[in-house]
Scaffold this active site. Sequence first.
Site, PDB file in Angstrom:
ATOM      1  N   TYR A  71     -20.689   7.158   6.777  1.00 19.90           N
ATOM      2  CA  TYR A  71     -19.485   7.364   6.225  1.00 19.90           C
ATOM      3  C   TYR A  71     -19.282   6.073   5.357  1.00 19.90           C
ATOM      4  O   TYR A  71     -18.708   6.283   4.080  1.00 19.90           O
ATOM      5  CB  TYR A  71     -18.307   7.790   7.423  1.00 19.90           C
ATOM      6  N   SER A  99     -11.744   6.099   0.807  1.00 20.98           N
ATOM      7  CA  SER A  99     -11.328   5.855   1.895  1.00 20.98           C
ATOM      8  C   SER A  99     -10.980   4.578   2.187  1.00 20.98           C
ATOM      9  O   SER A  99     -11.365   3.551   1.630  1.00 20.98           O
ATOM     10  CB  SER A  99     -12.268   6.346   3.320  1.00 20.98           C
TER      11      SER A  99
END
Length: 259
Positions: free
Chosen positions: A154, A141
Site C-alpha cells: 500500500y 493517501s
Amino acid sequence: MKGKTALITGSTAGLGLAIAERFAAEGCNTVLTGLDTQEDGEEVAARLEAKHGCCVVYKRADLRNQQEIEALHAAAIRTFDTVDIIVNNAVIRRFAPVDQLPPEDWSQALAVNLSAAFHTIRLALPGMRQKGWGRIINLASVYSLIALPGRLDYVTTKHAIVGMTRTVALETASEDITCNAICPGLMHTPSAQARIEAMAAEKNISVEEATRDFLSTRQPGGRFISMDTVTALAAFLCGPHSRDLNGALLPVDNGWSIA
C-alpha cells in the site's frame, strides 16, 4: 459538472461511491465500476440515476486485467462518447511485512493500485485533448506522505501514484487538463469498520472502545475524516475554478502527515 462524464474506479461502495454520489448530484454522468455482479452494480447505478436525474451506468471490470480496463473505457465511450473526468480510487492491500508478503499479492497491488491508473489515464487522455478539457484525480493517501511497517504494498503504490500524478500534470500543463492527488486520512469505510470489529473481538472489548483505540494511534483529533470533505474537494477539482491547481498533493488528514 453538468453534462460532463466521469469514470470512477472502485465506486460501488465506500469513498468511490461517495464521490459518485457527489458528482451525480452535480449533474455529472457517471460510469461506476467494481467487482460486484452486473446485476448488483446496476442496482447501485439505478439508485443514483433515480435520485439525481443524470445518467449512471455500471460496468464490471477486474482492474488486474489490462483488457478489462480497455473494455471498461470502450463501454464508457459507447455510452457517453467521452470520458471527461477520471477518478482512480480502486485499491487493494494486504497487511504483511516485506518478508511475509506473498509475491502474488505484491503483483496484484501493483496492478490495481498503480497500473490501472496508468491505463485509465492513457486511454482517456487523447479524448480529453481532443475536447480541450479534462480532469484526472488520483486517490492517494496519507500513506503517500508517510510510511508504516507492515504495509509495503500500500505505502509503495501510494507513493508511486504521487510520481504519476506529478508527471502527468507536467505533461498536460499547457492544456486545460489537470491531474491532482487527494491524500485522505482515515475515513469510516467498510474496510475500517471491519478492522475495528476484528480488534474488538480480539481484545474482547466493545466496538466503541475499539474505535477509540483504533483512532488514537492513527488519526489526530481522534475522529474519522469526513467523506464529505473529500468528495467536496474532488468536485472542486472538476469545477470552474481549479484550472491552475495541477500536480498537487492535497492532504485531508487533520494534520496526521505533519505530526
